[in-house]
Design an enzyme around this catalytic site. Structure first.
Site, PDB file in Angstrom:
ATOM      1  N   CYS A   1      -9.782  15.644  11.412  1.00  0.00           N
ATOM      2  CA  CYS A   1      -9.966  14.242  11.801  1.00  0.00           C
ATOM      3  C   CYS A   1      -8.824  13.343  11.330  1.00  0.00           C
ATOM      4  O   CYS A   1      -8.865  12.135  11.525  1.00  0.00           O
ATOM      5  CB  CYS A   1     -11.300  13.710  11.288  1.00  0.00           C
ATOM      6  SG  CYS A   1     -11.370  13.611   9.505  1.00  0.00           S
TER       7      CYS A   1
ATOM      8  N   GLU B   1      -9.647  16.844   1.774  1.00  0.00           N
ATOM      9  CA  GLU B   1      -8.451  16.009   1.862  1.00  0.00           C
ATOM     10  C   GLU B   1      -7.654  15.979   0.560  1.00  0.00           C
ATOM     11  O   GLU B   1      -6.824  15.094   0.358  1.00  0.00           O
ATOM     12  CB  GLU B   1      -8.788  14.597   2.354  1.00  0.00           C
ATOM     13  CG  GLU B   1      -9.988  13.947   1.744  1.00  0.00           C
ATOM     14  CD  GLU B   1     -10.368  12.619   2.431  1.00  0.00           C
ATOM     15  OE1 GLU B   1      -9.622  12.107   3.267  1.00  0.00           O
ATOM     16  OE2 GLU B   1     -11.443  12.095   2.085  1.00  0.00           O
TER      17      GLU B   1
ATOM     18  N   HIS C   1      -3.113   2.191   7.000  1.00  0.00           N
ATOM     19  CA  HIS C   1      -4.254   1.561   7.646  1.00  0.00           C
ATOM     20  C   HIS C   1      -3.845   0.843   8.946  1.00  0.00           C
ATOM     21  O   HIS C   1      -4.503   0.956   9.975  1.00  0.00           O
ATOM     22  CB  HIS C   1      -4.894   0.590   6.650  1.00  0.00           C
ATOM     23  CG  HIS C   1      -5.670  -0.445   7.297  1.00  0.00           C
ATOM     24  ND1 HIS C   1      -6.973  -0.237   7.672  1.00  0.00           N
ATOM     25  CD2 HIS C   1      -5.314  -1.660   7.735  1.00  0.00           C
ATOM     26  CE1 HIS C   1      -7.383  -1.309   8.285  1.00  0.00           C
ATOM     27  NE2 HIS C   1      -6.410  -2.184   8.330  1.00  0.00           N
TER      28      HIS C   1
ATOM     29  N   ASP D   1      -4.934  12.126   4.030  1.00  0.00           N
ATOM     30  CA  ASP D   1      -4.917  12.191   2.567  1.00  0.00           C
ATOM     31  C   ASP D   1      -4.434  13.547   2.077  1.00  0.00           C
ATOM     32  O   ASP D   1      -3.763  13.629   1.058  1.00  0.00           O
ATOM     33  CB  ASP D   1      -6.315  11.884   2.007  1.00  0.00           C
ATOM     34  CG  ASP D   1      -6.538  10.387   1.912  1.00  0.00           C
ATOM     35  OD1 ASP D   1      -5.629   9.677   1.453  1.00  0.00           O
ATOM     36  OD2 ASP D   1      -7.618   9.917   2.313  1.00  0.00           O
TER      37      ASP D   1
HETATM   38  C1  PEP Z   1      -7.829  11.347   6.298  1.00  0.00           C
HETATM   39  O1  PEP Z   1      -7.596  11.151   5.110  1.00  0.00           O
HETATM   40  O2  PEP Z   1      -7.206  12.161   7.001  1.00  0.00           O
HETATM   41  C2  PEP Z   1      -8.895  10.594   6.991  1.00  0.00           C
HETATM   42  C3  PEP Z   1      -9.262  10.888   8.216  1.00  0.00           C
HETATM   43  O3  PEP Z   1      -9.464   9.555   6.334  1.00  0.00           O
HETATM   44  P1  PEP Z   1      -8.785   8.119   6.121  1.00  0.00           P
HETATM   45  O4  PEP Z   1      -7.569   8.044   7.000  1.00  0.00           O
HETATM   46  O5  PEP Z   1      -9.820   7.107   6.470  1.00  0.00           O
HETATM   47  O6  PEP Z   1      -8.452   8.141   4.660  1.00  0.00           O
HETATM   48 MG    MG Z   2      -8.967  10.074   3.853  1.00  0.00          MG
END
Ligand code: PEP
Ligand code: MG
Length: 578
Positions: free
Chosen positions: A504, A433, A191, A457
């Site tokens: 993403c 994911e 994060h 993920d």
């Molecule tokens: C991911 O898991 O790649 C994603 C974009 O979501 P987050 O990073 O918010 O889990």
């Molecule tokens: Mg994710």
């Protein structure tokens, strides 16, 4: 001067004063008091030492029966330090000599002791380091207690040094003054890394001992490119990094010139670049940096930033503000991805044993229908004001998807009855994911309008590597053959079903991996807005033929090392020409 190596997760260099947040989140600023207040500070110190000593003595009396001899020894050591005349004298002298506050003097002296202990070869002494931090925390609790400082009211630029930053802490940051971030914990897609990249703040994570080496008020350097953290740099080092920082800023200016140029490969393939955002104001940054809209709005930040559970109106206002800032751009709103490291654990009476495999994301929403309904209503209401799409996170099976879609359909009926407008054709997509979703992508593709590949993920679950655990960060590799094969498979499923597919995850913002993603067929990438110009430069420097060849080669390798070596050497020549 101390130099520590970690993982650079957000580029750029910061040379600044440190604020150190320990595990209990105390921020101890370097602060002086007027000469007339020195006696009071010394008195505060004495009182804190007295209170802390009493506290430990009481513990010894009341808990002794429950403790084994090891724990008894630890507290005996704590008492020894708290009563140590030399140590007490050193702290008091610092207050008198430098006119520091009692808490700052405690922090400086005890961190000095800890630093000294950690460098001795005697293991008995070096193992006492954690005791020194414990004592520091205990004293700070008495000294600062309810007067605890936070990161919301900074008045000057700082580098935040912490064990780790929780989503709630970063959501409350006064971003204007945070020039750099250094944390003991974390990995490339933790994060902290994501937020730092979104905000364009240089950051290094996985430093293990950043909080042990740096004290509040120290000058520190964060080098987010080379993954280096320097504490108390000498003059020569500051000069070197200053030069590097200047060059970085110049490079950023050069990239800014690309903002208005199209993201098209040398042989004419258009690539859509979108922004990942956590807060509505970032939508504007996505456009300013040359993005065409928002490919991922992480709405869980509405929860992390608030002192109350967001209402339907809170959601609606946030989406409307984002749309306003976007003008005509498209926006994909992800339903809240709460759980795991975000928000829900701290509210549970007994936190889940394995939260990343627990009640998170779409699972959490499907079990908290009022919360889910509020958000879906708000998205649907906003959908008549722009090009809005709904995205469900962490879908692992068809039943979940059907249930979520059924809820959307019901809410549409309610809105209809209430005479509230919404876009009936609003596209619904899912994040792919997990390996489960990737391997059943053919079936899932038949029931959605688009896929968004969440590589953060996907890599974590495919390789069984906790994305926030610094101890296994070296195993977290987008180039692993299993990851590349899954991405290829997801793309093929989307192509067969003629639905859109976006990447993403953070992989889309890594210059080395972008040509491979293009080569695998992916032409829409969503990434942290400050990274858009750099990625546009990569896009404009390659041909699709080159990318396809790279992807084919990478898919034929049996280790990620081969892929990494290949892309490093290719990227050097590609970007050299770009
Ligand atoms: C991911 O898991 O790649 C994603 C974009 O979501 P987050 O990073 O918010 O889990
Ligand atoms: Mg994710």
């Amino acid at each position: 001067m101390e130099i520590i190596k970690g993982i650079g997760v957000s580029p750029g260099v910061a040379i600044c004063t440190a604020v150190v947040i320990d595990a209990e989140e105390y921020r101890v600023p370097r602060r002086s008091v007027p000469p007339g207040q020195i006696r009071k500070e010394v008195q505060r110190l004495r009182q804190a030492l007295l209170d802390a000593t009493r506290e430990v003595t009481n513990l010894q009396i009341t808990q002794a029966d429950l403790w084994d001899s090891r724990i008894k020894d630890i507290f005996a050591v704590h008492l020894h330090f708290l009563r140590d005349r030399t140590l007490r004298g050193q702290i008091a002298d610092l207050i008198k000599k430098e006119k520091f506050t009692a808490e700052y003097a405690v922090s400086v002296i005890l961190r000095d002791v800890a630093r000294h202990f950690s460098q001795t070869p005697d293991t008995y002494i070096s193992e006492r380091v954690s005791d020194i931090y414990d004592i520091e925390r205990r004293l700070l609790r008495h000294l600062i207690g309810s007067r605890r400082e936070d990161l919301e009211h900074l008045t000057e630029p700082v580098v935040v040094v912490a064990h780790d930053l929780t989503p709630t802490q970063t959501a409350a940051f006064d971003k204007k003054y945070i020039n750099g971030i250094a944390t003991n914990a974390g990995g490339r897609t933790s994060h902290t890394a994501i937020v730092a990249r979104s905000l364009g703040i240089p950051a290094v994570v996985a430093l293990n001992e950043a909080t042990a080496k740096a004290a509040a008020g120290d000058t520190v350097i964060v080098d987010g490119d080379r993954g280096t953290f320097v504490v108390n740099p000498d003059v020569q080092t500051v000069k070197e990094y200053q030069r590097y920082a200047d060059a970085f800023i110049e490079h950023e200016h050069e990239l800014d010139e690309l903002v208005h140029l199209p993201a098209v490969t040398k042989d004419g393939q258009k690539i859509t670049l979108l922004g990942n955002i956590e807060f509505p104001y970032e939508a504007e940054i996505a456009l300013q940096k040359g993005g065409e809209g928002v490919g991922l709005y992480r709405t869980e930040y509405l929860y992390l930033d608030a002192d109350h559970e967001p209402t339907e109106e809170d959601h609606y206002q946030a989406y409307m503000e984002t749309l306003r800032r976007l003008g005509h751009g498209q926006i994909t709103i992800r339903t809240v991805d709460l759980g795991a490291d975000k928000f829900t654990q701290q509210r549970r009476i007994s936190p889940e044993r394995n939260p990343f495999l627990g009640l998170r994301s779409i699972r959490y929403c499907l079990q908290n229908l009022p919360l889910f309904t509020r958000q879906i209503r708000a998205i649907l209401r906003a959908s008549v004001h722009g090009e809005v799409k709904i995205l469900f996170p962490l879908v692992t099976n068809l039943m979940e998807l059907r249930q979520a879609k059924w809820i959307v359909a019901n809410i549409k009926e309610d809105l209809e009855e209430q005479g509230i407008e919404y876009d009936d054709g609003i596209p619904i997509g899912i994040m792919i994911e997990t390996p489960a979703a990737a391997l059943t992508a053919d079936d899932l593709a038949d029931e959605v309008d688009f896929f968004s590949i969440g590589t953060n993920d996907l890599i974590q679950y495919t390789l069984a590597v906790d994305r926030v655990n610094e101890n296994v960060a070296w195993l977290y590799s987008p180039g692993h053959p299993a990851v590349l094969q899954l991405i290829k498979r997801i793309y093929q499923s989307a192509k067969r079903a003629k639905i859109d597919v976006t990447v993403c995850g953070e992989m889309a913002s890594e210059i080395e991996y972008v040509p491979i993603l293009l080569g695998l067929g992916l032409t829409t990438l969503s990434l942290a807005p400050p990274r858009i110009p750099e990625i546009k430069k990569v896009v404009r420097s390659v041909t699709m033929a080159q990318c396809r060849r790279l992807a084919r080669k990478a898919l034929s390798f049996d280790t990620d090392k081969q892929t990494i070596n290949l892309i490093r050497s290719e990227m050097e020549s590609i970007l050299g020409k770009g």
